[in-house]
Design a protein around this motif. Structure first.
Motif, PDB file in Angstrom:
ATOM      1  N   ASN A 143      18.875 -10.061  -9.448  1.00 48.64           N
ATOM      2  CA  ASN A 143      20.119 -10.811  -9.285  1.00 48.64           C
ATOM      3  C   ASN A 143      19.830 -12.114  -8.549  1.00 48.64           C
ATOM      4  O   ASN A 143      20.602 -12.546  -7.717  1.00 48.64           O
ATOM      5  CB  ASN A 143      21.086  -9.931  -8.467  1.00 48.64           C
ATOM      6  N   ARG A 144      18.657 -12.738  -8.855  1.00 53.31           N
ATOM      7  CA  ARG A 144      18.127 -13.765  -7.967  1.00 53.31           C
ATOM      8  C   ARG A 144      19.068 -14.947  -7.770  1.00 53.31           C
ATOM      9  O   ARG A 144      19.361 -15.339  -6.647  1.00 53.31           O
ATOM     10  CB  ARG A 144      16.756 -14.247  -8.472  1.00 53.31           C
ATOM     11  N   THR A 145      19.584 -15.509  -8.870  1.00 54.54           N
ATOM     12  CA  THR A 145      20.374 -16.735  -8.740  1.00 54.54           C
ATOM     13  C   THR A 145      21.605 -16.500  -7.866  1.00 54.54           C
ATOM     14  O   THR A 145      21.854 -17.231  -6.904  1.00 54.54           O
ATOM     15  CB  THR A 145      20.818 -17.215 -10.136  1.00 54.54           C
ATOM     16  N   ALA A 146      22.351 -15.455  -8.186  1.00 53.62           N
ATOM     17  CA  ALA A 146      23.566 -15.173  -7.419  1.00 53.62           C
ATOM     18  C   ALA A 146      23.213 -14.887  -5.968  1.00 53.62           C
ATOM     19  O   ALA A 146      23.921 -15.287  -5.044  1.00 53.62           O
ATOM     20  CB  ALA A 146      24.296 -13.983  -8.027  1.00 53.62           C
ATOM     21  N   PHE A 147      22.102 -14.214  -5.778  1.00 53.94           N
ATOM     22  CA  PHE A 147      21.679 -13.826  -4.437  1.00 53.94           C
ATOM     23  C   PHE A 147      21.335 -15.051  -3.600  1.00 53.94           C
ATOM     24  O   PHE A 147      21.764 -15.183  -2.448  1.00 53.94           O
ATOM     25  CB  PHE A 147      20.478 -12.884  -4.562  1.00 53.94           C
ATOM     26  N   ILE A 148      20.600 -15.978  -4.213  1.00 49.08           N
ATOM     27  CA  ILE A 148      20.222 -17.201  -3.482  1.00 49.08           C
ATOM     28  C   ILE A 148      21.480 -17.995  -3.129  1.00 49.08           C
ATOM     29  O   ILE A 148      21.639 -18.477  -2.010  1.00 49.08           O
ATOM     30  CB  ILE A 148      19.239 -18.059  -4.332  1.00 49.08           C
ATOM     31  N   THR A 149      22.399 -18.079  -4.096  1.00 50.99           N
ATOM     32  CA  THR A 149      23.653 -18.794  -3.837  1.00 50.99           C
ATOM     33  C   THR A 149      24.375 -18.167  -2.647  1.00 50.99           C
ATOM     34  O   THR A 149      24.859 -18.851  -1.754  1.00 50.99           O
ATOM     35  CB  THR A 149      24.563 -18.710  -5.082  1.00 50.99           C
ATOM     36  N   LYS A 150      24.413 -16.827  -2.659  1.00 51.82           N
ATOM     37  CA  LYS A 150      25.107 -16.105  -1.597  1.00 51.82           C
ATOM     38  C   LYS A 150      24.459 -16.403  -0.247  1.00 51.82           C
ATOM     39  O   LYS A 150      25.134 -16.746   0.726  1.00 51.82           O
ATOM     40  CB  LYS A 150      25.050 -14.608  -1.908  1.00 51.82           C
ATOM     41  N   LEU A 151      23.136 -16.289  -0.196  1.00 55.58           N
ATOM     42  CA  LEU A 151      22.420 -16.547   1.055  1.00 55.58           C
ATOM     43  C   LEU A 151      22.646 -17.987   1.512  1.00 55.58           C
ATOM     44  O   LEU A 151      22.865 -18.253   2.687  1.00 55.58           O
ATOM     45  CB  LEU A 151      20.926 -16.280   0.887  1.00 55.58           C
ATOM     46  N   ALA A 152      22.618 -18.927   0.536  1.00 51.68           N
ATOM     47  CA  ALA A 152      22.801 -20.330   0.877  1.00 51.68           C
ATOM     48  C   ALA A 152      24.191 -20.554   1.447  1.00 51.68           C
ATOM     49  O   ALA A 152      24.380 -21.246   2.446  1.00 51.68           O
ATOM     50  CB  ALA A 152      22.588 -21.196  -0.359  1.00 51.68           C
ATOM     51  N   THR A 153      25.195 -19.924   0.821  1.00 53.81           N
ATOM     52  CA  THR A 153      26.563 -20.078   1.310  1.00 53.81           C
ATOM     53  C   THR A 153      26.676 -19.550   2.734  1.00 53.81           C
ATOM     54  O   THR A 153      27.233 -20.208   3.613  1.00 53.81           O
ATOM     55  CB  THR A 153      27.536 -19.290   0.398  1.00 53.81           C
ATOM     56  N   ILE A 154      26.128 -18.343   2.932  1.00 54.10           N
ATOM     57  CA  ILE A 154      26.200 -17.750   4.269  1.00 54.10           C
ATOM     58  C   ILE A 154      25.485 -18.648   5.278  1.00 54.10           C
ATOM     59  O   ILE A 154      25.985 -18.922   6.365  1.00 54.10           O
ATOM     60  CB  ILE A 154      25.597 -16.329   4.261  1.00 54.10           C
ATOM     61  N   GLY A 155      24.335 -19.183   4.859  1.00 55.65           N
ATOM     62  CA  GLY A 155      23.583 -20.088   5.731  1.00 55.65           C
ATOM     63  C   GLY A 155      24.405 -21.317   6.083  1.00 55.65           C
ATOM     64  O   GLY A 155      24.515 -21.701   7.247  1.00 55.65           O
TER      65      GLY A 155
END
Ligand SMILES: [Zn+2]
Ligand SMILES: [Zn+2]
Lengths: 184, 384
Positions: A143-155
């Motif tokens: 689920n890499r793309t969604a996961f990176i987006t999620k982490l970036a948003t949280i960051g």
């Protein structure tokens, strides 16, 4: 739009008789009131006083619902109440299952217990590997793309919060971050 | 021994724990050969079940080999391979004598509404579960059932919960020949409930979910119609429409408190934890069933949800229709169905994961990654 037609090629109507085992458990008496006492084929009268032999010795602290007169004949013992969460749990068990004063403190105690778990890990010289415990390798893999987006948003949100909190003249208002370990 | 260890919402790991011990003369110790992650474990995993203590081991679906027995155990012996029903029942109390093994009164000290369940919080008795190399099994004369020699362990492990629960969901729906049955939730239980609805003579079976891969799986496995509620404005109106504006005869809620689909419920229930989960599926079920129809609930709700003790209604088996499954009562018939090829439990298994990687298994199942339907965990000592 309620437009999905009932006979789309994806969802062909099924002829039940083609299905192996169709109707083999059909029973006109299967009204929605099973299990009814008189229809049990158990052959024993219920006996509300009967208890199994040999009660499990109560050699650990077991919290007990006030809705039962005694501890059940067997019980689980993996995690007796300890620490602050234990205090909250003991308090919760002073109230019946009919009261929010029972259930809501238990939920709170669970959250306190999580922090105690981390403190316990650290006290034992163990740094919890949160990435692994949350199974993030799987998100990374599938689920890499969604996961990176999620982490970036949280960051970004976290960074924004930090900036906001550290720049303001006002006393930092308490941001209630309930359940903070599971927000992603 | 190696065992799964709960650390907090969405955090689990595999660690070394002490071996389980015999604590009661009817106890047995089982070496676990197969254990599953269940949809209802996700309620624990997400921190929605009260009194889920850090350090607990989950797992209520397991099969294994008896390695030790207490003094009073006569029905099984060391070396027997058994499937262990998820509920812990004494077989002697008021409720067990009525066949309500899911409602035993002598195995859970901490709640009277909820029966005892392996690895399912202290509210369900505080027992460690089977996601471990070894497990303590109380009342070994009652629950554990010897696996027929010709039965695959993968089939057997699904008879500990998933298949009986799906079957009982259909049974509780009071299906009469020709009825239209709607199932909310295309997880393993919903899929089995849809499959079993045919055995009770359903005339039409419809399953509703939001994941296309699960719907596709249900179409193939359960031979049912499958629809994605994300493609509808309102699933209730949709069901009314495709049933000549009458509603379904029977509706099965196989979702419980993790339901998606309603923002208000998601925010208040799943995010803020102001209520024990989201009752979206229950609302849809009640609203889409025909007047005089039956709603059968097997989805797990908190003991108190939406200010209504709907979870207790289900756990106590009251007649709106809901109950924990009395696995033991159903096993003889279900074993027959498996042996005759009417049911194919192991067809649900999509993933097999070593117990060491339990955190990945939970993440995969809860985030619905890699088209996951059902995961089997393999303890290192299962060695086969
Ligand atoms: Zn289960
Ligand atoms: Zn009992």
């Amino acid at each position: 739009m309620e437009s999905t037609p009932k006979n789309t090629p994806k969802n062909p109507r099924i002829d039940p008789k083609q299905i192996k085992g169709w109707g083999i458990d059909a029973d006109p008496k299967n009204d929605p009131t099973y299990p009814m006492r008189q229809r049990m084929n158990v052959g024993q009268d219920p006996d509300s006083k009967h208890r199994p032999d040999h009660l499990q010795p109560e050699d650990t602290e077991v919290l007990r619902s006030i809705e039962r007169p005694n501890v059940s004949a067997v019980f689980g013992t993996p995690a007796p109440p300890t620490g602050l969460s234990g205090l909250i749990r003991r308090a919760a068990f002073k109230y019946s299952e009919n009261e929010y004063k029972h259930w809501l403190p238990l939920i709170v105690a669970d959250r306190v217990n999580v922090v105690e778990g981390i403190v316990g890990d650290l006290a034992h010289g163990k740094l919890p590997n949160i990435w692994a415990e949350k199974g993030y390798d799987m998100e990374w893999k599938h689920n890499r793309t969604a996961f990176i987006t999620k982490l970036a948003t949280i960051g970004a949100v976290t960074a924004g919060l930090v900036v906001w909190l550290s720049s303001g003249k006002k006393k930092p208002t308490k941001t209630v971050k309930k359940d903070y370990l599971s927000r992603f | 021994m190696l065992a799964m260890d709960y650390r907090g919402p969405k955090r689990v790991r595999a660690v070394q724990k002490p071996m389980p011990e015999i604590k009661h003369p009817q106890d047995a110790i089982v070496r676990v050969l197969r254990t599953c992650i269940c949809g209802s474990d996700l309620h624990l995993y997400n921190g929605n079940v009260p009194d889920t203590r850090v350090g607990s081991t989950f797992g209520h679906e397991f099969v294994g080999e008896i390695v030790e027995i207490g003094a009073d155990v006569t029905k099984v012996k060391v070396g027997d391979r058994v499937l262990v029903p998820f509920n812990i029942a004494c077989g002697e109390c008021h409720f067990c004598r009525q066949g309500m093994f899911g409602n035993c009164h002598e195995s859970n000290t901490e709640s009277t509404a909820v029966g005892a369940i392996f690895g399912y919080s202290h509210t369900a008795g505080g027992y460690n579960g089977g996601q471990a190399e070894y497990a303590r099994v109380p009342y070994a004369n009652v629950g554990p059932t010897i696996i027929p020699p010709d039965m695959d362990l993968d089939d057997a492990v699904l008879l500990t919960d998933v298949v009986p629960t799906g079957y009982q969901a259909a049974e509780m729906a009071g299906i009469q020949t020709g009825d239209t049955v709607v199932v909310f939730g295309a997880g393993p239980i919903g899929i089995v409930a849809a499959r079993c609805a045919w055995l009770f003579g359903a005339g039409r079976v419809i399953i509703i979910d939001q994941e296309d891969y699960r719907l596709e799986f249900a179409r193939n496995y359960s031979y049912c119609e499958a629809y994605n509620f994300k493609e509808m404005n309102d699933p209730v109106v949709f069901i009314k429409k495709i049933t000549d504006w009458m509603g379904a005869d029977c509706v099965i809620d196989a979702v419980g408190a993790e339901a998606a689909g309603n923002t208000m419920q998601t925010v208040t229930g799943r995010k803020l934890l102001l209520q024990a989960g989201s009752a979206t599926a229950l609302h849809w079920a009640i609203n889409s069933v025909k007047k005089g129809g039956v709603v059968s609930i097997v989805g797990v709700y908190g003991p108190t949800d939406n200010l209504v003790p709907i979870g207790n209604m289900m756990n106590k088996g009251l007649t709106i229709r809901g109950n924990q499954t009395s696995v033991k009562r159903l096993l003889p018939r279900l074993i027959e169905h498996v042996q005759n090829g009417v049911l194919n439990p192991k067809g649900l298994i999509t993933h097999r994961i070593p117990l060491e990687d339990v955190a990945d298994g939970y993440r995969m199942f809860s985030a619905k990654l890699d088209n996951c339907i059902k995961t089997v965990l393999m303890p290192p000592t299962a060695n086969q």
